[in-house]
Structure formats: structure tokens, C-alpha cells
Motif scaffolding. Structure first.
Motif, PDB file in Angstrom:
ATOM      1  N   ILE A  35      11.688  -4.474 -12.167  1.00  0.00           N
ATOM      2  CA  ILE A  35      11.528  -5.728 -11.420  1.00  0.00           C
ATOM      3  C   ILE A  35      10.346  -5.631 -10.447  1.00  0.00           C
ATOM      4  CG2 ILE A  35      12.712  -7.384  -9.899  1.00  0.00           C
ATOM      5  CD1 ILE A  35      14.432  -7.056 -12.317  1.00  0.00           C
ATOM      6  N   PHE A  36       9.502  -6.643 -10.460  1.00  0.00           N
ATOM      7  CA  PHE A  36       8.376  -6.710  -9.522  1.00  0.00           C
ATOM      8  C   PHE A  36       8.784  -7.516  -8.292  1.00  0.00           C
ATOM      9  CE2 PHE A  36       6.558  -6.266 -13.745  1.00  0.00           C
ATOM     10  CZ  PHE A  36       5.625  -5.269 -13.571  1.00  0.00           C
ATOM     11  N   PRO A  37       8.259  -7.168  -7.121  1.00  0.00           N
ATOM     12  CA  PRO A  37       8.621  -7.924  -5.923  1.00  0.00           C
ATOM     13  C   PRO A  37       8.023  -9.333  -5.895  1.00  0.00           C
ATOM     14  CG  PRO A  37       7.035  -6.191  -5.383  1.00  0.00           C
ATOM     15  CD  PRO A  37       7.433  -6.002  -6.810  1.00  0.00           C
ATOM     16  N   ASN A  38       6.874  -9.539  -6.543  1.00  0.00           N
ATOM     17  CA  ASN A  38       6.246 -10.867  -6.547  1.00  0.00           C
ATOM     18  C   ASN A  38       5.171 -10.922  -7.638  1.00  0.00           C
ATOM     19  OD1 ASN A  38       3.914  -9.534  -5.463  1.00  0.00           O
ATOM     20  ND2 ASN A  38       4.898  -9.625  -3.440  1.00  0.00           N
ATOM     21  N   VAL A  39       4.593 -12.090  -7.840  1.00  0.00           N
ATOM     22  CA  VAL A  39       3.605 -12.276  -8.919  1.00  0.00           C
ATOM     23  C   VAL A  39       2.370 -11.413  -8.686  1.00  0.00           C
ATOM     24  CG1 VAL A  39       2.072 -13.947 -10.037  1.00  0.00           C
ATOM     25  CG2 VAL A  39       4.435 -14.578  -9.486  1.00  0.00           C
ATOM     26  N   HIS A  40       1.978 -11.290  -7.432  1.00  0.00           N
ATOM     27  CA  HIS A  40       0.806 -10.467  -7.136  1.00  0.00           C
ATOM     28  C   HIS A  40       1.035  -9.040  -7.638  1.00  0.00           C
ATOM     29  CE1 HIS A  40      -2.730  -8.943  -5.092  1.00  0.00           C
ATOM     30  NE2 HIS A  40      -1.977  -7.987  -4.568  1.00  0.00           N
ATOM     31  N   ALA A  41       2.232  -8.503  -7.394  1.00  0.00           N
ATOM     32  CA  ALA A  41       2.554  -7.144  -7.863  1.00  0.00           C
ATOM     33  C   ALA A  41       2.541  -7.098  -9.388  1.00  0.00           C
ATOM     34  CB  ALA A  41       3.919  -6.712  -7.318  1.00  0.00           C
ATOM     35  N   LEU A  42       3.137  -8.106 -10.023  1.00  0.00           N
ATOM     36  CA  LEU A  42       3.177  -8.155 -11.492  1.00  0.00           C
ATOM     37  C   LEU A  42       1.764  -8.116 -12.081  1.00  0.00           C
ATOM     38  CD1 LEU A  42       5.505 -10.332 -13.620  1.00  0.00           C
ATOM     39  CD2 LEU A  42       3.052 -10.532 -13.992  1.00  0.00           C
ATOM     40  N   ARG A  43       0.830  -8.799 -11.375  1.00  0.00           N
ATOM     41  CA  ARG A  43      -0.545  -8.848 -11.892  1.00  0.00           C
ATOM     42  C   ARG A  43      -1.337  -7.586 -11.564  1.00  0.00           C
ATOM     43  NH1 ARG A  43      -1.092 -14.886 -10.525  1.00  0.00           N
ATOM     44  NH2 ARG A  43      -0.363 -15.810 -12.480  1.00  0.00           N
ATOM     45  N   THR A  44      -0.969  -6.867 -10.517  1.00  0.00           N
ATOM     46  CA  THR A  44      -1.861  -5.789 -10.051  1.00  0.00           C
ATOM     47  C   THR A  44      -1.311  -4.371 -10.214  1.00  0.00           C
ATOM     48  OG1 THR A  44      -0.994  -6.052  -7.809  1.00  0.00           O
ATOM     49  CG2 THR A  44      -3.031  -7.242  -8.332  1.00  0.00           C
ATOM     50  N   LYS A  50      -0.573   5.728 -12.256  1.00  0.00           N
ATOM     51  CA  LYS A  50       0.736   6.030 -11.678  1.00  0.00           C
ATOM     52  C   LYS A  50       0.926   5.419 -10.284  1.00  0.00           C
ATOM     53  CE  LYS A  50       2.097  10.143 -14.148  1.00  0.00           C
ATOM     54  NZ  LYS A  50       1.522  10.919 -15.057  1.00  0.00           N
ATOM     55  N   SER A  51       0.123   4.400  -9.954  1.00  0.00           N
ATOM     56  CA  SER A  51       0.264   3.789  -8.623  1.00  0.00           C
ATOM     57  C   SER A  51       1.402   2.777  -8.601  1.00  0.00           C
ATOM     58  CB  SER A  51      -1.051   3.126  -8.197  1.00  0.00           C
ATOM     59  OG  SER A  51      -1.365   2.070  -9.079  1.00  0.00           O
ATOM     60  N   GLY A  52       1.921   2.387  -9.791  1.00  0.00           N
ATOM     61  CA  GLY A  52       3.030   1.443  -9.810  1.00  0.00           C
ATOM     62  C   GLY A  52       3.774   1.511 -11.129  1.00  0.00           C
ATOM     63  N   TYR A  53       5.054   1.159 -11.085  1.00  0.00           N
ATOM     64  CA  TYR A  53       5.863   1.100 -12.299  1.00  0.00           C
ATOM     65  C   TYR A  53       5.848  -0.322 -12.823  1.00  0.00           C
ATOM     66  CZ  TYR A  53       7.496   5.557 -10.509  1.00  0.00           C
ATOM     67  OH  TYR A  53       7.545   6.835 -10.046  1.00  0.00           O
ATOM     68  N   THR A  54       5.700  -0.474 -14.140  1.00  0.00           N
ATOM     69  CA  THR A  54       5.569  -1.814 -14.708  1.00  0.00           C
ATOM     70  C   THR A  54       6.555  -2.097 -15.828  1.00  0.00           C
ATOM     71  OG1 THR A  54       3.900  -0.955 -16.225  1.00  0.00           O
ATOM     72  CG2 THR A  54       3.106  -1.960 -14.177  1.00  0.00           C
ATOM     73  N   TYR A  55       6.891  -1.050 -16.608  1.00  0.00           N
ATOM     74  CA  TYR A  55       7.760  -1.231 -17.772  1.00  0.00           C
ATOM     75  C   TYR A  55       8.200   0.159 -18.221  1.00  0.00           C
ATOM     76  CZ  TYR A  55       9.405  -3.169 -22.220  1.00  0.00           C
ATOM     77  OH  TYR A  55      10.184  -3.550 -23.274  1.00  0.00           O
ATOM     78  N   GLY A  56       9.444   0.274 -18.718  1.00  0.00           N
ATOM     79  CA  GLY A  56       9.963   1.598 -19.085  1.00  0.00           C
ATOM     80  C   GLY A  56       9.053   2.379 -20.016  1.00  0.00           C
ATOM     81  N   LEU A  57       8.437   1.667 -20.951  1.00  0.00           N
ATOM     82  CA  LEU A  57       7.565   2.328 -21.928  1.00  0.00           C
ATOM     83  C   LEU A  57       6.377   3.014 -21.249  1.00  0.00           C
ATOM     84  CD1 LEU A  57       7.524   2.615 -24.991  1.00  0.00           C
ATOM     85  CD2 LEU A  57       6.402   0.395 -25.129  1.00  0.00           C
ATOM     86  N   HIS A  58       5.969   2.505 -20.093  1.00  0.00           N
ATOM     87  CA  HIS A  58       4.779   3.037 -19.419  1.00  0.00           C
ATOM     88  C   HIS A  58       5.127   4.037 -18.335  1.00  0.00           C
ATOM     89  CE1 HIS A  58       3.092  -1.091 -20.728  1.00  0.00           C
ATOM     90  NE2 HIS A  58       3.067  -0.230 -21.714  1.00  0.00           N
TER      91      HIS A  58
END
Ligand SMILES: *Cc1c(COP(=O)(O)O)cnc(C)c1O
Length: 396
Positions: A35-44, A50-58
Motif C-alpha cells: 500500500i502506498f501512502p498517496n499518489v505521489h508515493a505511487l508515482r515516485t 531499494k529506496s521504496g517498496y512498490t510490489y511483492g515481485l520487486h
């Protein structure tokens, strides 16, 4: 980083536990969705650095932790995990090879990696050739303007010849000079496991392991890794890995993480037992030659002495040519402690008969049959007694 005292490094490896819960083992995290906290996080958010988690596969905190520890084990900087050792080998092939490129493989390489080249790579217009890993001159002669990737393996599968890695790498470097796309060297380092020798200090670009073997140590999980010190090479592997969707599961990563604290102890215990049995086997009736890099007379023994400080849990025995295959099979069938099966570096000792002339493209000097032994964690005297009770089956 120091290659000494690996156990301490792996056991005290940096890890950020949840606030107020500093357990010894890292947590096991599982995800498809993150889960992303907001759209900005989802986009960035960027999983690549390894600066952020985006999807289990990654990647998850669990797989990132395992990647960091495998990189430490090998003295590398970056690691990518694959669902098996073979998947890691195929991933490297697919990341670096394009139609028209050529691939060079040592004649004694891990068999299924050759099969991938003979099947998929050939069908995609990527030809391969086998070279004699004990002859840097043969490698030099087989490099062409189209060569893009050179595999190395130390020692070779089944027959355990120990190649001169720095000499082979030097041949590749020289041939690569001035090329727009330099030739990449990839070592299958499953046997060395980051413990027997320092692959990157010997000059290779990429080090691949079947984590299935030593890092797990349990004979109960399949996984592979691709480690490098080079940021650009890592990127190439990482992007191909993402496009192929080769993620690994949290519970599987946990099994490998559990194995790592004892890897050096297990490696050294299995090394000692294997040397003892290999040495003993050499004097037995019907045995023509024993292959183990620490035995004088085994191919590449001098190079192993120069470049390595430990040896893996494998040895092979070539039998006298007068002994028919049925008797070798009967010998294997009459072993009780040794079991028949693939893989190695687990708790149980294994053996498997091979017909080398059917496996090697560039020829094989022994006419007799061969059996490979993988030494587990049983008491060495029980293993010796088992071999001793079965060896008479070779004679009658
Ligand atoms: C076992 C092995 C592999 C493949 O590992 P899997 O996890 O079984 O796919 C690759 N290379 C070598 C040298 C191996 O021994």
C-alpha cells in the motif's frame, strides 16, 4: 571487505528490527500488494535502488535483507535473487545476450545451463561454443568478435577440475579491449559459495550461486543469486529480472536466511569429511582416479592451492575401465547411508553415477564409469563404513 570471519559478519549483519522487538532472526514479510501512502508515493517510489517498496515481485524487507547478506557472503555490492540456481544462470544469459551474440561455456559446466543454451538460446539465434576451462589458450582461440558472455565454473561440475580463473579472465579482458560492448564474465560459484575463494578478487564480473546448496543447507528450498560489484551490470540483470517476473517468496527467503549463520561451520565440516573420504577412496580396489581439488594429481590442484582456502563437499571416483556399468550401479544401490539423488550441501550424503563420455563435448579421458559423491553432515566414520561395505560390489 574482509573475507575472514565471515560467520561473525553474517550473524551480526546490519538489520533494522521493528521498534522494541530485536529478535535474532529477521522478520518474514510477504506481499503481492504494497500500500502506498498517496499518489505521489505511487508515482515516485523506486524499487531499483531499494529506496521504496512498490510490489511483492520487486522486493520485500525479507528479500532485500537476504540480498544484502548474499552480497556480503560473496564480497560483492549488489545481489538479485531468482527462484532457483538454474533460473539465475538463465537470467544472466537472457540479460546479456541478444540475437547474433555468441556465448562461451566451459565443457565441464553445470549440465542444465548447457541445456538452456542448446534449447532456448540456440532457438533465439544465440549460438554457444564449449571451451576447455583448463586451457586459457583454447578460450582465447574460441573468442570471436560476436562473443558477449563467457561462463566460468570452479571447479567444473561432476569432475571438479579447478581452472585458473585469473588467467581465463585476463584472456577475456584482452579480447574485450576496445569493444563497444565488453565481454562479460560470469562465474557459477555454487561450489565456492563465497567461502572457498573470493570470486571478485579473482576478477570475475558476475558470481552466480544456487542458494539451494550451501546457503540453505537444508535440502528443502530452491533459490539462486546473481551478485556483482558493478552498478551497470547489476542494473542490466535487475531490469531483465523485473521483466521476467522472477520474484522469490518470503518463506523461501526465510529458509535461506536461517541457513546463513551456520554456512561457514557447515562448509568447513563438510570440507574436512570430504577430504578424508576422497583421500581414503583413492586407495580402494577398482578406483582408477579420485577427483577433488585438494588431492595432489587432481586437475587444477596447484591452482586450487594458489587461489582457494577451502574445498566443497564433492568428490568423484572414476572406476577401472574393466568394471562394467552394472557393477557400478550395484555399488550405488547397495549404499545405505548415501542416498541416490541430485543436489548437494544438505544434511544427507548423496551419490549419482554418470556416463561422462555422453556429457562432455570435448572428450573425456577415462573409459570407466564415474560416481559423484556429495558429503552431508553425518559422522565421517559411518560414511566410510558405508562405502567400505558397498565397494566389494564392484568386483562381483
Ligand atoms: C545445483 C546447481 C545449479 C542449479 O541450482 P538449482 O537451484 O538446483 O536450479 C547451478 N549450478 C551448479 C554448479 C549447481 O550445482
Amino acid at each position: 571487505m574482509s573475507r575472514e570471519r565471515l560467520s561473525t559478519q553474517l550473524i551480526h549483519h546490519p538489520y533494522k528490527p521493528p521498534e522494541g522487538f530485536e529478535a535474532v532472526a529477521p522478520g518474514v514479510h510477504k506481499a503481492s500488494t504494497v500500500i502506498f501512502p498517496n499518489v505521489h508515493a505511487l508515482r515516485t517510489y523506486d524499487w531499483k535502488d531499494k529506496s521504496g517498496y512498490t510490489y511483492g515481485l520487486h522486493g520485500t524487507p525479507t528479500t532485500f535483507t537476504l540480498e544484502e547478506r548474499i552480497a556480503t557472503l560473496e564480497g560483492g555490492a549488489h545481489c538479485v535473487l531468482a527462484p532457483s540456481g538454474l533460473a539465475a544462470v538463465a537470467l544472466v544469459d537472457m540479460a546479456f545476450l541478444r540475437t547474433g551474440d555468441e556465448l562461451l561455456i566451459p565443457d565441464n559446466a553445470y549440465g542444465p545451463g548447457k541445456t538452456f543454451a542448446e534449447g532456448e538460446l540456440a532457438a533465439w539465434g544465440i549460438p554457444h561454443r564449449f571451451y576447455d576451462p583448463m586451457s586459457p589458450a583454447d578460450l582465447a582461440a574460441k573468442i570471436s568478435p560476436a562473443t558477449r558472455l563467457v561462463w566460468l565454473e570452479a571447479p567444473g561440475s561432476i569432475t571438479l577440475e579447478f581452472p585458473d580463473i585469473p588467467a581465463l579472465v585476463a584472456v577475456v579482458r584482452q579480447a574485450s579491449e576496445g569493444r563497444e560492448r565488453p565481454i562479460v564474465t560470469a562465474l557459477d560459484n555454487t561450489w565456492g559459495a563465497g567461502i572457498a575463494f573470493a570470486a571478485f578478487d579473482l576478477g570475475v564480473d558476475l558470481s552466480v550461486q544456487a542458494l539451494t546448496k550451501y546457503p540453505s543447507g537444508g535440502a528443502d528450498v530452491l533459490m539462486g543469486s546473481v551478485v556483482t560489484r558493478d552498478e551497470a551490470l547489476h542494473r542490466t540483470v535487475l531490469l531483465c529480472h523485473m521483466r521476467l517476473g522472477l520474484g522469490v517468496a518470503g518463506n523461501d527467503a526465510e529458509l535461506v536466511l536461517r541457513g546463513l549463520p551456520s554456512i561457514e561451520l557447515r562448509y568447513r565440516a563438510q570440507d574436512a569429511a570430504t577430504r578424508e573420504l576422497a583421500h581414503w577412496m583413492q586407495g580402494q580396489p577398482g578406483v582408477a582416479q579420485v577427483f577433488h581439488p585438494a588431492l595432489a594429481g587432481s586437475p587444477g590442484h596447484g591452482t586450487w592451492q594458489r587461489d582457494a582456502r577451502a574445498a566443497g563437499c564433492l568428490f568423484s571416483a572414476a572406476f577401472d575401465a574393466s568394471i562394467p556399468q552394472e557393477r557400478i550401479d550395484a555399488f550405488c544401490d547397495s549404499l545405505r547411508v548415501f542416498k541416490l539423488g541430485w543436489s548437494w550441501a544438505g544434511p544427507i550424503s548423496l551419490c549419482a553415477p554418470y556416463r561422462m563420455s555422453a556429457i562432455r563435448t570435448l572428450g573425456w579421458p577415462h573409459a570407466g564409469g564415474l560416481v559423484r559423491f556429495a558429503i552431508g553432515l553425518e559422522h565421517v566414520e559411518d560414511l566410510r563404513a558405508d562405502l567400505a561395505q558397498a565397494l566389494p560390489r564392484l568386483q562381483s
